[in-house]
Design an enzyme around this catalytic site. Sequence first.
Site, short mmCIF file in Angstrom:
data_model
loop_
_atom_site.label_atom_id
_atom_site.label_comp_id
_atom_site.label_asym_id
_atom_site.label_seq_id
_atom_site.Cartn_x
_atom_site.Cartn_y
_atom_site.Cartn_z
N HIS A 150 0.83 -1.21 0.00
CA HIS A 150 0.00 0.00 0.00
C HIS A 150 0.86 1.25 0.00
CE1 HIS A 150 -3.18 2.80 0.85
NE2 HIS A 150 -2.64 3.17 2.00
N SER A 151 0.47 2.24 -0.83
CA SER A 151 1.10 3.56 -0.81
C SER A 151 2.62 3.46 -0.96
CB SER A 151 0.70 4.29 0.49
OG SER A 151 1.08 5.63 0.47
#
Length: 443
Positions: free
Chosen positions: A313-314
């Site tokens: 994520h991210s």
Amino acid sequence: INAEYWGISNFLINYLILSLMGNKGCSNCKEEVPLLSIGCSHKFCENCWEKFLVDYIPNKRKSPLITCPYQVDKCEQRVPQNFIEERIKDKNLLSYYHSVLKTIPVIDNPTSISDFNYHYLNGKLVNKDTGESFHWINQKHYDALGDCIVRDIQNMMKDEYGLIEKFVPLDADESEPVSNIFLSSDAMTCETLLLIIQGSGAVRPGQWARALCINDSLETGTILPYLKKAQENNFGVIVFNPNQNWEESPRAPVLRSSFLEPPEPSFSHVKPKSKGTVQIPIRGSESNVQHCLYVWENLVSKAKAKKIAIVAHSAGGYCTYKILTKKEDEVLSRVYGIAFTDSVHFSADSKVMSKYLKKRSVNWSASDKPLDTPIKMQFGWCPFVSAGHTLHEHTSASAIESVFKFLLDRLSEPLEEKEKEKNQIETEIGQEKGNQMEIEAEK
């Protein structure tokens, strides 16, 4: 007076004019009626005080540590608690005010969310007395509560999902700072291994977004639904910890008095260094990328799994990209699928690796389009599709069904097909490097 020309408010102009004229009216409505003061130079009538408190107290983004409502010169005079209580006529509002004050721990160094008079009910953080959701106090209170929530989540990971907590570096002595990661009991022996790498900031193993764990739910803010899916599909799991790069020494106490300080805006997701302390780097985890490479080299590389999947994520996507470039041969051999959720990184360095990512990865991005709707991007290092949510921090939770469908599809491919793909890509890499050398030689 032209207020716009002088860059000052009409409210301030009126207040100054009335003051010069000797008017002793209310600082808000200007009515010349009996006024009440809390010790500063600003005075308000009973009616304005009551209206202010009725509007202010229920606002969960406003601290109950109320200061003078006169904000022209940002007066920070604290309004005494008994003064507030005497002005609140509604018994329900008064009860709510008291319940919010009870979320301020009565002790130093709180260790659980119970110390804040909160608990999780059906996956949502609520006040133990009222069932109301989180109410802001100040940043230090928020950070301390967040630290306690991490402990609760990680205890769930161990107690409900059987994960084992390990500390890195693996050969650390007792005096050396360490960070924690989590492994399933079969992580080193399973056939299929899932790596979970969160984004940057204050999040720790088990979290996608701290704010969601506090203001929304464990379902959206944690990796717990991913652990459940992993177990259902017989995946081993390793949960990384890329954001814990140093240890504060000596560890600063968390004082109750800090929760009573006037609220201040926070512009950072990372807590600043406390005064009088030093930050000691954690060996092998001095940065998010170094941490991920350390875990790969010391655990993932030694695991028996022939098939590996990654959810990143991210900023976890950037760490994954660095693993891909530094451990290229292993990635080509063993990584069958990479699910990015609103990942933050750029295109692959080579056309060959870009080709690999286009087949082996998908980036579920924040978007107002329906889930899995293709999104055109100017850089095409991998397919971009909608995560089915407009907010960055919600993308992992929103896309979970599609993420596992994609990973299971890639992991279902026979080993022979993956080996064939690896050999083809390695051949193309060699050709690309050869062409580059010829171009440089001609120069």
